[in-house]
Write an enzyme that holds these catalytic residues in place. Structure first.
Site, PDB file in Angstrom:
ATOM      1  N   HIS A   3      -5.663  -4.288   9.430  1.00  0.00           N
ATOM      2  CA  HIS A   3      -5.937  -3.394  10.173  1.00  0.00           C
ATOM      3  C   HIS A   3      -6.773  -2.998  10.829  1.00  0.00           C
ATOM      4  O   HIS A   3      -7.667  -3.424   9.668  1.00  0.00           O
ATOM      5  CB  HIS A   3      -5.367  -2.016  10.138  1.00  0.00           C
ATOM      6  CG  HIS A   3      -3.522  -1.810   9.724  1.00  0.00           C
ATOM      7  ND1 HIS A   3      -2.747  -2.994   8.655  1.00  0.00           N
ATOM      8  CD2 HIS A   3      -2.933  -2.077  11.115  1.00  0.00           C
ATOM      9  CE1 HIS A   3      -1.160  -2.717   9.025  1.00  0.00           C
ATOM     10  NE2 HIS A   3      -1.040  -1.766   9.895  1.00  0.00           N
ATOM     11  N   LYS A  13     -16.127  -5.639   6.840  1.00  0.00           N
ATOM     12  CA  LYS A  13     -17.091  -6.659   7.266  1.00  0.00           C
ATOM     13  C   LYS A  13     -18.264  -5.361   7.021  1.00  0.00           C
ATOM     14  O   LYS A  13     -19.223  -6.208   6.847  1.00  0.00           O
ATOM     15  CB  LYS A  13     -16.396  -6.069   8.810  1.00  0.00           C
ATOM     16  CG  LYS A  13     -15.681  -6.970   9.600  1.00  0.00           C
ATOM     17  CD  LYS A  13     -15.708  -6.994  10.859  1.00  0.00           C
ATOM     18  CE  LYS A  13     -14.282  -7.843  11.519  1.00  0.00           C
ATOM     19  NZ  LYS A  13     -13.871  -7.760  13.235  1.00  0.00           N
ATOM     20  N   TYR A  69       6.711  -6.429  16.293  1.00  0.00           N
ATOM     21  CA  TYR A  69       6.921  -5.916  15.211  1.00  0.00           C
ATOM     22  C   TYR A  69       7.819  -4.026  15.593  1.00  0.00           C
ATOM     23  O   TYR A  69       8.502  -3.384  14.183  1.00  0.00           O
ATOM     24  CB  TYR A  69       5.453  -5.378  14.204  1.00  0.00           C
ATOM     25  CG  TYR A  69       5.448  -4.127  13.250  1.00  0.00           C
ATOM     26  CD1 TYR A  69       5.636  -4.645  11.315  1.00  0.00           C
ATOM     27  CD2 TYR A  69       4.882  -3.201  13.932  1.00  0.00           C
ATOM     28  CE1 TYR A  69       6.233  -3.201  11.116  1.00  0.00           C
ATOM     29  CE2 TYR A  69       5.029  -2.303  11.436  1.00  0.00           C
ATOM     30  CZ  TYR A  69       5.383  -2.785  10.895  1.00  0.00           C
ATOM     31  OH  TYR A  69       4.734  -1.657  10.238  1.00  0.00           O
ATOM     32  N   LYS A  78      10.895  -2.377  14.207  1.00  0.00           N
ATOM     33  CA  LYS A  78      11.068  -0.867  12.967  1.00  0.00           C
ATOM     34  C   LYS A  78      11.913  -0.162  14.000  1.00  0.00           C
ATOM     35  O   LYS A  78      12.540   1.154  14.134  1.00  0.00           O
ATOM     36  CB  LYS A  78       9.615  -0.207  13.116  1.00  0.00           C
ATOM     37  CG  LYS A  78       8.997  -1.244  12.171  1.00  0.00           C
ATOM     38  CD  LYS A  78       9.477  -1.177  11.030  1.00  0.00           C
ATOM     39  CE  LYS A  78       8.751  -1.937   9.842  1.00  0.00           C
ATOM     40  NZ  LYS A  78       9.091  -0.888   8.252  1.00  0.00           N
ATOM     41  N   SER A  92       6.183   3.311  11.752  1.00  0.00           N
ATOM     42  CA  SER A  92       5.184   2.940  12.628  1.00  0.00           C
ATOM     43  C   SER A  92       5.156   4.155  14.272  1.00  0.00           C
ATOM     44  O   SER A  92       6.139   3.802  14.470  1.00  0.00           O
ATOM     45  CB  SER A  92       4.556   1.903  11.898  1.00  0.00           C
ATOM     46  OG  SER A  92       3.468   2.167  13.144  1.00  0.00           O
ATOM     47  N   SER A  93       4.277   4.138  14.073  1.00  0.00           N
ATOM     48  CA  SER A  93       3.706   4.786  15.536  1.00  0.00           C
ATOM     49  C   SER A  93       4.170   3.617  16.695  1.00  0.00           C
ATOM     50  O   SER A  93       3.724   4.091  17.635  1.00  0.00           O
ATOM     51  CB  SER A  93       2.564   5.527  15.602  1.00  0.00           C
ATOM     52  OG  SER A  93       1.269   4.750  14.939  1.00  0.00           O
ATOM     53  N   CYS A  94       4.100   2.604  15.946  1.00  0.00           N
ATOM     54  CA  CYS A  94       4.694   1.480  17.240  1.00  0.00           C
ATOM     55  C   CYS A  94       5.216   1.467  17.685  1.00  0.00           C
ATOM     56  O   CYS A  94       5.585   0.825  18.903  1.00  0.00           O
ATOM     57  CB  CYS A  94       3.234  -0.308  16.233  1.00  0.00           C
ATOM     58  SG  CYS A  94       4.389  -0.587  15.902  1.00  0.00           S
ATOM     59  N   MET A 104       0.868  -1.477   0.401  1.00  0.00           N
ATOM     60  CA  MET A 104       0.104   0.359   0.029  1.00  0.00           C
ATOM     61  C   MET A 104       0.892   1.359   0.272  1.00  0.00           C
ATOM     62  O   MET A 104       1.088   1.864  -0.739  1.00  0.00           O
ATOM     63  CB  MET A 104      -1.046   0.014   1.264  1.00  0.00           C
ATOM     64  CG  MET A 104      -1.356   1.106   1.144  1.00  0.00           C
ATOM     65  SD  MET A 104      -3.438   1.378   2.514  1.00  0.00           S
ATOM     66  CE  MET A 104      -2.274   1.329   4.181  1.00  0.00           C
TER      67      MET A 104
END
Length: 331
Positions: free
Chosen positions: A199, A207, A156, A160, A127-129, A34
């Site tokens: 995600h 859904k 993960y 990062k 990523s913000s994680c 993506m």
């Protein structure tokens, strides 16, 4: 954690002697994902004529010898490192070894191979994680490594963080110009809509669509609906990445987001409205919520003159059209 604590942010260095020329050789690692595909679209639209890309079948980025050989042969001037294994809470928590191994191998191979090949500038996308679970909000770049991570995506996040530190370390030892961009939750064209591994936003789109076309009366949402999340349309993320590369930033870490968030309940309601599903929401409290809140401080990007352009409802509508084009129109 003391919310008043804030360390000084070290300014990014600039390397204005390294212009991003329209005919420069630019390698987009992960161009079928993506983020990578959005960066490739942005580069082509801006007139960059020499964009390099390889599919996984053509180049396995976990294979060190092949990565080194590719970079030595192609000699890209600039690299956007968008490749990696990604997924939602379920995927992160289930495939923990896959997430840490594949992401560590990819970033180590590409970053070290870039240095060996003399790559002039590299942008590493994270990523913000990477930030602590109980982080003061909004999250500043200097909160990195200031507390424990969210357990469900810790492997993960650690991978990062290692990528960020690889860039910093190569800059310090070898004088390279490799910098890191930490994105908030991304969504948009070419997203993953797998019901188990995607995600939260693409999962809700699928859904809600399935509930609509099957005549269901409810939308099942993981967790309590209380966590707050920030969402950035992927083409805005690509624009930010090209913006930063064109500025010649050579070192450091910068957040990219919108500066605004909402609850998962509010997000589900917005998705239902866009999709046209009029049923009820049922929250599955047996499923994890994840981090209570993740809102990025985006002052650095704002000060440099960049802001996201796509509103959330507009972006969800575009993402839903992408879903329909790829997986079928409503029944």
């Amino acid at each position: 954690m003391n919310s008043s604590r804030r360390m000084a942010i070290r300014p990014m260095t600039t390397t204005n002697n390294l212009p991003l020329d329209k005919d420069a050789r630019i390698y987009v690692a992960g161009h079928r994902g993506m983020v990578g595909s959005a960066i490739e679209r942005r580069l082509v639209a801006a007139g960059y004529s020499n964009v390099l890309a390889r599919s996984h079948d053509e180049l396995d980025l976990t294979n060190q010898a092949d990565v080194f050989a590719f970079l030595r042969e192609e000699r890209p001037d600039f690299i956007f490192l968008a490749a990696g294994r990604v997924g939602g809470i379920h995927a992160n928590n289930t495939y923990r070894a896959d997430f840490i191994y594949r992401n560590l191998m990819i970033e180590a191979n590409v970053i070290h191979g870039a240095w060996l090949a003399g790559v002039r500038r590299l942008l590493f996308i994270g990523s913000s994680c990477i930030y602590p679970r109980q982080c003061p909000q909004p999250i500043h770049e200097d909160y990195l490594l200031s507390g424990p991570l969210e357990k469900t995506n810790e492997p993960y996040a650690l991978a990062k963080i290692a990528g960020v530190k690889l860039c910093e370390s190569y800059n310090a030892q070898y004088g390279t110009s490799y910098f890191s961009v930490m994105a908030t939750n991304l969504y948009g064209p070419n997203d993953n809509y797998d019901p188990d591994n995607s995600h939260v936003l693409p999962s809700l789109i699928r859904k809600a669509h399935d509930a609509k076309v099957t005549g269901s009366h409810e939308l099942v949402v993981w967790g309590s609906g209380a966590p707050r999340r920030e969402f950035l349309y992927v083409d805005d993320m690509a624009d930010a990445c090209v913006f930063l590369m064109e500025r010649g930033l050579g070192d450091g870490l910068v957040n990219v987001g919108t500066g605004a968030d909402l609850t998962i309940r509010e997000l589900a309601e917005m998705v239902m409205d866009v999709v046209g599903f009029e049923g009820a929401i049922r929250f599955d409290s047996a499923k994890p919520d994840g981090t209570p809140r993740k809102l990025l401080n985006v002052d650095r990007m704002t000060e440099m003159g960049w802001q996201a352009k796509t509103g959330l409802r507009e972006g969800i509508a575009k993402a839903y059209q992408d879903y329909l084009q790829r997986f079928g129109s409503p029944r």
